[in-house]
Design a protein around this motif. Structure first.
Motif, PDB file in Angstrom:
ATOM      1  N   ASN B  81      10.966   1.661  -4.011  1.00  8.99           N
ATOM      2  CA  ASN B  81      11.880   1.360  -5.105  1.00  8.99           C
ATOM      3  C   ASN B  81      11.277   0.165  -5.830  1.00  8.99           C
ATOM      4  OD1 ASN B  81      13.807   0.287  -6.729  1.00  8.99           O
ATOM      5  ND2 ASN B  81      15.422   0.176  -5.175  1.00  8.99           N
ATOM      6  N   PRO B  82      10.678   0.389  -7.014  1.00  8.63           N
ATOM      7  CA  PRO B  82       9.860  -0.656  -7.652  1.00  8.63           C
ATOM      8  C   PRO B  82      10.615  -1.970  -7.874  1.00  8.63           C
ATOM      9  CG  PRO B  82      10.026   1.317  -9.051  1.00  8.63           C
ATOM     10  CD  PRO B  82      10.807   1.612  -7.814  1.00  8.63           C
ATOM     11  N   LYS B  83      11.943  -1.919  -7.869  1.00  5.87           N
ATOM     12  CA  LYS B  83      12.708  -3.151  -8.087  1.00  5.87           C
ATOM     13  C   LYS B  83      12.697  -4.055  -6.864  1.00  5.87           C
ATOM     14  CE  LYS B  83      15.833  -2.509 -11.877  1.00  5.87           C
ATOM     15  NZ  LYS B  83      14.922  -1.566 -12.545  1.00  5.87           N
ATOM     16  N   GLN B  84      12.440  -3.451  -5.667  1.00  4.57           N
ATOM     17  CA  GLN B  84      12.460  -4.299  -4.478  1.00  4.57           C
ATOM     18  C   GLN B  84      11.315  -4.057  -3.493  1.00  4.57           C
ATOM     19  OE1 GLN B  84      16.196  -3.688  -2.551  1.00  4.57           O
ATOM     20  NE2 GLN B  84      15.821  -1.547  -2.088  1.00  4.57           N
ATOM     21  N   ASP B  85      10.478  -3.059  -3.786  1.00  7.24           N
ATOM     22  CA  ASP B  85       9.339  -2.827  -2.903  1.00  7.24           C
ATOM     23  C   ASP B  85       8.067  -2.868  -3.748  1.00  7.24           C
ATOM     24  OD1 ASP B  85      11.347  -2.149  -0.996  1.00  7.24           O
ATOM     25  OD2 ASP B  85      11.383  -0.107  -1.835  1.00  7.24           O
ATOM     26  N   ALA B  86       7.008  -3.434  -3.200  1.00  7.26           N
ATOM     27  CA  ALA B  86       5.773  -3.515  -3.987  1.00  7.26           C
ATOM     28  C   ALA B  86       4.555  -3.464  -3.085  1.00  7.26           C
ATOM     29  CB  ALA B  86       5.762  -4.807  -4.814  1.00  7.26           C
ATOM     30  N   TYR B  87       3.491  -2.832  -3.596  1.00  9.54           N
ATOM     31  CA  TYR B  87       2.200  -2.849  -2.913  1.00  9.54           C
ATOM     32  C   TYR B  87       1.510  -4.175  -3.194  1.00  9.54           C
ATOM     33  CZ  TYR B  87       2.718   2.279  -3.012  1.00  9.54           C
ATOM     34  OH  TYR B  87       3.167   3.550  -2.893  1.00  9.54           O
ATOM     35  N   TRP B 184      -8.789  -4.693  -6.503  1.00  2.00           N
ATOM     36  CA  TRP B 184      -8.738  -4.990  -5.061  1.00  2.00           C
ATOM     37  C   TRP B 184      -9.644  -4.014  -4.307  1.00  2.00           C
ATOM     38  CZ3 TRP B 184      -6.133  -1.487  -1.556  1.00  2.00           C
ATOM     39  CH2 TRP B 184      -6.209  -1.894  -0.208  1.00  2.00           C
ATOM     40  N   ARG B 185      -9.517  -2.701  -4.654  1.00  3.72           N
ATOM     41  CA  ARG B 185     -10.353  -1.698  -3.972  1.00  3.72           C
ATOM     42  C   ARG B 185     -11.829  -1.998  -4.175  1.00  3.72           C
ATOM     43  NH1 ARG B 185      -5.685   1.829  -4.424  1.00  3.72           N
ATOM     44  NH2 ARG B 185      -5.829   1.743  -6.685  1.00  3.72           N
ATOM     45  N   GLN B 186     -12.146  -2.425  -5.410  1.00  2.00           N
ATOM     46  CA  GLN B 186     -13.547  -2.702  -5.706  1.00  2.00           C
ATOM     47  C   GLN B 186     -14.044  -3.900  -4.891  1.00  2.00           C
ATOM     48  OE1 GLN B 186     -14.363  -2.576  -9.850  1.00  2.00           O
ATOM     49  NE2 GLN B 186     -16.368  -3.566  -9.626  1.00  2.00           N
ATOM     50  N   LEU B 187     -13.242  -4.967  -4.860  1.00  4.62           N
ATOM     51  CA  LEU B 187     -13.649  -6.162  -4.113  1.00  4.62           C
ATOM     52  C   LEU B 187     -13.758  -5.870  -2.620  1.00  4.62           C
ATOM     53  CD1 LEU B 187     -11.458  -8.790  -5.962  1.00  4.62           C
ATOM     54  CD2 LEU B 187     -13.964  -8.809  -5.831  1.00  4.62           C
ATOM     55  N   HIS B 188     -12.950  -4.943  -2.161  1.00  2.00           N
ATOM     56  CA  HIS B 188     -12.917  -4.593  -0.744  1.00  2.00           C
ATOM     57  C   HIS B 188     -13.873  -3.455  -0.410  1.00  2.00           C
ATOM     58  CE1 HIS B 188     -10.959  -5.613   2.925  1.00  2.00           C
ATOM     59  NE2 HIS B 188      -9.773  -5.896   2.403  1.00  2.00           N
ATOM     60  N   ASN B 189     -14.562  -2.930  -1.438  1.00  2.00           N
ATOM     61  CA  ASN B 189     -15.449  -1.765  -1.275  1.00  2.00           C
ATOM     62  C   ASN B 189     -14.705  -0.574  -0.703  1.00  2.00           C
ATOM     63  OD1 ASN B 189     -17.753  -3.057  -2.243  1.00  2.00           O
ATOM     64  ND2 ASN B 189     -18.042  -4.047  -0.233  1.00  2.00           N
ATOM     65  N   LEU B 190     -13.536  -0.297  -1.229  1.00  2.00           N
ATOM     66  CA  LEU B 190     -12.735   0.818  -0.722  1.00  2.00           C
ATOM     67  C   LEU B 190     -12.705   1.933  -1.755  1.00  2.00           C
ATOM     68  CD1 LEU B 190      -9.720  -1.238   0.661  1.00  2.00           C
ATOM     69  CD2 LEU B 190     -11.544  -0.181   1.996  1.00  2.00           C
ATOM     70  N   THR B 191     -12.588   3.159  -1.252  1.00  2.00           N
ATOM     71  CA  THR B 191     -12.474   4.302  -2.162  1.00  2.00           C
ATOM     72  C   THR B 191     -11.037   4.413  -2.641  1.00  2.00           C
ATOM     73  OG1 THR B 191     -11.880   5.794  -0.406  1.00  2.00           O
ATOM     74  CG2 THR B 191     -14.236   5.511  -0.840  1.00  2.00           C
ATOM     75  N   SER B 192     -10.806   5.357  -3.540  1.00  2.00           N
ATOM     76  CA  SER B 192      -9.450   5.526  -4.063  1.00  2.00           C
ATOM     77  C   SER B 192      -8.526   6.186  -3.047  1.00  2.00           C
ATOM     78  CB  SER B 192      -9.465   6.316  -5.364  1.00  2.00           C
ATOM     79  OG  SER B 192     -10.123   7.547  -5.124  1.00  2.00           O
ATOM     80  N   ASP B 193      -9.056   6.481  -1.828  1.00  2.00           N
ATOM     81  CA  ASP B 193      -8.196   7.001  -0.774  1.00  2.00           C
ATOM     82  C   ASP B 193      -7.278   5.926  -0.209  1.00  2.00           C
ATOM     83  OD1 ASP B 193      -9.400   9.402  -1.006  1.00  2.00           O
ATOM     84  OD2 ASP B 193     -10.865   9.012   0.609  1.00  2.00           O
ATOM     85  N   PHE B 194      -7.586   4.685  -0.562  1.00  2.00           N
ATOM     86  CA  PHE B 194      -6.806   3.593   0.012  1.00  2.00           C
ATOM     87  C   PHE B 194      -5.702   3.139  -0.931  1.00  2.00           C
ATOM     88  CE2 PHE B 194     -10.600   3.675   2.507  1.00  2.00           C
ATOM     89  CZ  PHE B 194     -10.150   3.373   3.786  1.00  2.00           C
ATOM     90  N   LEU B 195      -4.565   2.847  -0.347  1.00  2.00           N
ATOM     91  CA  LEU B 195      -3.368   2.560  -1.141  1.00  2.00           C
ATOM     92  C   LEU B 195      -3.195   1.060  -1.384  1.00  2.00           C
ATOM     93  CD1 LEU B 195      -0.717   3.754  -2.331  1.00  2.00           C
ATOM     94  CD2 LEU B 195       0.324   3.392  -0.082  1.00  2.00           C
ATOM     95  N   CYS B 196      -3.201   0.280  -0.307  1.00  2.00           N
ATOM     96  CA  CYS B 196      -2.905  -1.155  -0.429  1.00  2.00           C
ATOM     97  C   CYS B 196      -3.174  -1.829   0.916  1.00  2.00           C
ATOM     98  CB  CYS B 196      -1.456  -1.378  -0.826  1.00  2.00           C
ATOM     99  SG  CYS B 196      -0.299  -0.673   0.370  1.00  2.00           S
ATOM    100  N   SER B 197      -2.970  -3.164   0.970  1.00  2.00           N
ATOM    101  CA  SER B 197      -3.039  -3.885   2.245  1.00  2.00           C
ATOM    102  C   SER B 197      -1.680  -3.870   2.924  1.00  2.00           C
ATOM    103  CB  SER B 197      -3.424  -5.354   2.044  1.00  2.00           C
ATOM    104  OG  SER B 197      -4.626  -5.491   1.362  1.00  2.00           O
TER     105      SER B 197
END
Ligand SMILES: Nc1ncnc2c1ncn2[C@@H]1O[C@H](COP(=O)(O)OP(=O)(O)OP(=O)(O)O)[C@@H](O)[C@H]1O
Ligand SMILES: [Mg+2]
Lengths: 223, 354
Positions: B81-87, B184-197
């Protein structure tokens, strides 16, 4: 009525082998209006007798009646109150509070006991009479030995006690002041009907006494 | 009160020294406390500003945001719920730019549709509108960075533009660089398969719905920040120790002062002055001395904090400060117990006989 009545009072210090009998079966009475003098050699128990007459210590045996009150029956609090209201001590040691001016010594008493103390006028009179009115704003360490002795005397009777107990009150006074102090104590007895007990070696005091006692080896006898 | 005040007035030097000691001790305690609070908030300010209740992390992360990665597969059942949850996508970075000092920072990628991005408050500039734009903590300003500066993050060839500054963005004692999830994905060298930390949620009942993930309480995550608890316990230990020292110092001082007065107290007791009056005078005196010492200590601390400004992370938290004040008061009143007992034990009969 007897203001002070000691019956068969004994007191000893120490335990077992070191036990040391200071007072042995003492009987003493004084009516209001009397000046009593107690003499005796050093260490004979005069001060100890005063602590018993002043409700500071209990005897091992015997009874103490002060102003018809059986002292042994009083609680610790009631004793404080009794001493505050009934007994005036004039002591050997330095008795003034070192960080209070002469004037404040009396203010302190007023704080603890708001009523029944000398009025400002009475106090003024007395300081004049004993020649200490010029030093009322001084601290005790700014007084001469005789001056602090006289202030301590006034402090002792500031609460207008019925029983006045004095331990060597004239020790550091010159001839002139001895007369004044003795006259004061005598006036308190005669004019205000107080009971006065003075422990002293000072022969000059004797002429003001109604009774003179001697304490030797724990025995008290009237001379 | 009468006796207490008269005595302090008469022995100015003596009591001045005691107050000076209390000032020094309380000053030391307050400065340490401010430093502890300052450092502690530098660990958590950014997280605190997100007002989280639950934080979803990968179970393998050892409860550490910067070591957690969540794949899209793992996160497919997460309800946002974008109003209270965030990646958030977190990665430690080193920022550098021409003619600027290097700054160790924490990169935090945000999704522009979610509340953390939406609620971000800037002190200047605007929010990042596309990849390679970043909003950074005002500490960068103090380090000489300006709006429009192009910075390099780690060894990423691409440069990032500072488009805004925000206050109170600190994570693990480092300033935060807010950017996009792609960055963030770029700095972490992650593919687009990754969502968030991590998923940050203001909802206390937020569920991870995946066996690889867990929704930890925000407090738990903060406690597990590297060095956070060790730092806090060292400070707590030092402060507790100083409290004990102040207790002993005050007790010893009062003990010596009271010793000197016992003879006179015996006389006063003989004259019928109740022990309570004398005990109250001592307690009241201690109270006055300690309060004046503490007040001066507090003022000195505030002045010091102001003088130090931003160079040292000191912070006066009113709640913690008042707890410390009460702690000091309690310990010193405990110190006043010893003289009080001494006074209660005075035998008024000692006044006679010389
Ligand atoms: N608290 C005490 N504990 C033990 N012995 C004591 C105590 N007080 C007094 N004594 C002893 O009791 C005896 C009587 O002491 P006290 O002070 O009554 O004598 P005194 O007649 O007043 O002497 P002085 O003329 O020297 O003042 C002394 O031998 C003294 O050592
Ligand atoms: Mg004696």
């Amino acid at each position: 009525m007897d203001a002070i009545k000691l019956t068969n009072v004994s007191k000893s210090f120490g335990q077992a082998d070191n036990r040391f009998q200071v007072l042995d079966n003492i009987n003493f009475t004084s009516k209001r209006g009397e000046v009593n003098i107690i003499t005796g050699p050093s260490g004979s128990g005069k001060s100890t007798l005063l602590t018993i007459m002043g409700a500071l210590r209990d005897p091992d045996e015997g009874t103490v009646l002060l102003e018809n009150e059986k002292v042994a029956n009083l609680s610790a609090k009631a004793r404080d109150q009794f001493r505050l209201n009934q007994i005036g001590f004039i002591l050997q040691a330095h008795t003034l509070v070192p960080y209070l001016t002469v004037r404040d010594q009396f203010v302190l008493v007023d704080k603890v006991r708001p009523e029944g103390n000398m009025s400002a006028a009475e106090l003024q009179n007395l300081t004049d009479r004993l020649g200490v009115s010029r030093v009322v704003d001084h601290f005790p360490n700014e007084l001469s030995g005789g001056q602090s002795q006289r202030v301590a005397i006034i402090r002792g009777i500031y609460t207008k006690p019925n029983i006045i107990l004095a331990d060597e009150p004239t020790a550091s006074l010159d001839e002139q002041r001895v007369t004044e102090v003795c006259q004061l104590l005598s006036d308190l007895a005669k004019k205000e009907n107080k009971t006065v007990v003075v422990v002293t070696h000072d022969e000059r005091v004797n002429q003001y006494a109604d009774h003179i006692y001697e304490l030797v080896d724990g025995h008290l006898s009237e001379k | 009160m009468f006796l207490a005040l008269k005595e302090i007035k008469h022995y100015k030097l003596r009591y001045g020294l005691i107050v000076t000691m209390i000032v020094l001790i309380s000053y030391l305690i307050f400065i340490l406390t401010s430093l502890a609070v300052g450092l502690s908030t530098q660990n958590t300010k950014a997280i605190d500003s997100w007002k989280p209740q639950r934080i979803v992390l990968n179970k393998d992360s050892n409860i550490n945001i910067s070591r957690s990665v969540i794949t899209k597969e793992q996160g497919k059942n997460l309800k946002i719920n974008p109003k209270q949850d965030a990646y958030v996508g977190n990665a430690p970075v080193v920022s550098s730019a021409k003619d600027r000092s290097r700054v160790s920072a924490q990169f935090v990628g945000l999704d522009p549709h979610q509340y953390i991005y939406q609620n971000l408050k800037l002190t200047s500039g605007h929010k990042a509108q596309k990849n390679h734009q970043v909003v950074v903590d005002t500490q960068f300003q103090q380090n000489g960075y300006h709006l429009g500066d192009k910075i390099k993050l780690n060894s990423d060839n691409h440069s990032y533009e500072i488009v805004g500054f925000t206050k109170n963005a600190k994570l693990s004692i480092a300033p935060v660089v807010y950017g996009s999830m792609d960055d963030w994905r770029q700095l972490h060298n992650l593919t687009s398969d990754f969502l968030c930390s991590a998923v940050i949620s203001k909802n206390a009942d937020y569920k991870a719905h995946n066996s690889d993930l867990h929704a930890y309480s925000a407090k738990k995550v903060i406690d597990e920040l590297p060095g956070y608890q060790a730092q806090n316990s060292i400070f707590t230990f030092m402060i507790a120790f100083l409290m004990i020292i102040s207790l002993i110092v005050i007790a010893v001082f009062l003990y010596i002062l009271t010793m000197q007065k016992l003879e006179n107290y015996a006389v006063l007791r003989a004259q019928g002055i109740p022990a309570g009056v004398l005990v109250r005078a001592t307690l009241f005196q201690t109270f006055i001395l300690v309060i004046s010492g503490i007040v001066i200590g507090v003022v000195l601390t505030l002045l010091t904090t102001m003088a130090l400004g931003n160079s040292v992370p000191v912070a006066c938290d009113p709640l913690i400060m008042s707890t410390t004040v009460i702690g000091l008061l309690v310990t010193s009143m405990l110190g006043a117990l010893i003289p009080s007992i001494m006074i209660l034990k005075v035998d008024p009969a000692d006044a006679i006989g010389g």
